[in-house]
Design a protein around this motif. Structure first.
Motif, mmCIF file in Angstrom:
data_model
loop_
_atom_site.group_PDB
_atom_site.id
_atom_site.type_symbol
_atom_site.label_atom_id
_atom_site.label_comp_id
_atom_site.label_asym_id
_atom_site.label_seq_id
_atom_site.Cartn_x
_atom_site.Cartn_y
_atom_site.Cartn_z
ATOM 1 N N ASP A 28 0.821 -1.215 0.000
ATOM 2 C CA ASP A 28 0.000 0.000 0.000
ATOM 3 C C ASP A 28 0.854 1.264 0.000
ATOM 4 N N VAL A 29 1.910 1.263 0.816
ATOM 5 C CA VAL A 29 2.770 2.450 0.886
ATOM 6 C C VAL A 29 3.502 2.654 -0.435
ATOM 7 N N ALA A 30 4.065 1.588 -0.983
ATOM 8 C CA ALA A 30 4.765 1.702 -2.261
ATOM 9 C C ALA A 30 3.815 2.198 -3.347
ATOM 10 N N GLY A 31 2.606 1.667 -3.375
ATOM 11 C CA GLY A 31 1.622 2.106 -4.361
ATOM 12 C C GLY A 31 1.271 3.569 -4.214
ATOM 13 N N ALA A 32 1.076 4.011 -2.977
ATOM 14 C CA ALA A 32 0.733 5.410 -2.728
ATOM 15 C C ALA A 32 1.873 6.337 -3.142
ATOM 16 N N LEU A 33 3.106 5.870 -2.954
ATOM 17 C CA LEU A 33 4.271 6.689 -3.299
ATOM 18 C C LEU A 33 4.635 6.590 -4.780
ATOM 19 N N GLY A 34 4.028 5.642 -5.465
ATOM 20 C CA GLY A 34 4.313 5.466 -6.882
ATOM 21 C C GLY A 34 5.677 4.851 -7.154
ATOM 22 N N ILE A 35 6.107 3.958 -6.255
ATOM 23 C CA ILE A 35 7.402 3.293 -6.429
ATOM 24 C C ILE A 35 7.221 1.781 -6.293
ATOM 25 N N ALA A 36 8.205 1.041 -6.765
ATOM 26 C CA ALA A 36 8.170 -0.414 -6.635
ATOM 27 C C ALA A 36 8.412 -0.816 -5.181
ATOM 28 N N ILE A 43 14.754 1.585 0.776
ATOM 29 C CA ILE A 43 14.716 2.781 1.624
ATOM 30 C C ILE A 43 14.629 2.361 3.083
ATOM 31 N N LEU A 44 13.729 1.441 3.388
ATOM 32 C CA LEU A 44 13.533 1.007 4.777
ATOM 33 C C LEU A 44 14.790 0.367 5.357
ATOM 34 N N LYS A 45 15.546 -0.349 4.523
ATOM 35 C CA LYS A 45 16.779 -0.999 4.979
ATOM 36 C C LYS A 45 17.950 -0.017 5.052
ATOM 37 N N GLY A 46 17.768 1.188 4.523
ATOM 38 C CA GLY A 46 18.839 2.174 4.535
ATOM 39 C C GLY A 46 19.780 2.062 3.357
ATOM 40 N N ASP A 47 19.397 1.276 2.353
ATOM 41 C CA ASP A 47 20.233 1.118 1.166
ATOM 42 C C ASP A 47 20.059 2.277 0.182
ATOM 43 N N TYR A 48 18.888 2.898 0.183
ATOM 44 C CA TYR A 48 18.614 4.040 -0.690
ATOM 45 C C TYR A 48 18.432 5.286 0.170
ATOM 46 N N ALA A 49 18.954 6.395 -0.314
ATOM 47 C CA ALA A 49 18.763 7.684 0.344
ATOM 48 C C ALA A 49 17.418 8.283 -0.072
ATOM 49 N N VAL A 52 15.015 14.397 -3.090
ATOM 50 C CA VAL A 52 14.098 15.536 -2.935
ATOM 51 C C VAL A 52 12.689 15.131 -3.374
ATOM 52 N N GLU A 53 12.595 14.447 -4.509
ATOM 53 C CA GLU A 53 11.282 14.017 -4.989
ATOM 54 C C GLU A 53 10.599 13.094 -3.977
ATOM 55 N N MET A 54 11.359 12.152 -3.419
ATOM 56 C CA MET A 54 10.775 11.238 -2.436
ATOM 57 C C MET A 54 10.383 11.989 -1.167
#
Length: 105
Positions: A28-36, A43-49, A52-54
């Motif tokens: 649901d969160v990924a869908g709402a944010l428009g990301i896979a 992101i949750l694991k800290g692998d992606y920063a 600004v868009e996010m």
């Protein structure tokens, strides 16, 4: 140089303060944010920063501000940088000021 504490990655903040308390699914969160989903996991694991868009997407989804997310990312990055800065070997290009010079300024 002051040592910084180890602040949480924004992904951890997202998970602990927003996703878990509101019992939201990753799908649901990924869908709402428009990301896979895999990108949200990163992101949750800290692998992606947080970009600004996010930051803007998260601010709209969770009624926060983009500044909140960007500041969290900056704090995390600076703390990580301080930990790793000892291994950076760079010759100073500008002479350091002495105590007397600092007092005059």
């Amino acid at each position: 140089m002051a040592r910084m504490q180890s602040p949480a990655h924004p992904g951890q903040i997202l998970e602990e303060l927003y996703i878990k308390p509101h019992q939201l699914s990753i799908t649901d969160v990924a869908g709402a944010l428009g990301i896979a989903r895999k990108n949200l996991y990163a992101i949750l694991k800290g692998d992606y920063a947080i970009s600004v868009e996010m930051a803007f997407k998260l601010s709209k989804a969770f009624d926060t501000t983009p500044e909140f997310w960007m500041q969290a990312q900056l704090n995390y990055d600076l703390a990580k940088g301080y930990k790793e800065s000892g291994s950076i070997k760079i010759k100073s290009l500008i002479p350091k000021k002495t105590s007397k010079q600092n007092a005059k300024d």
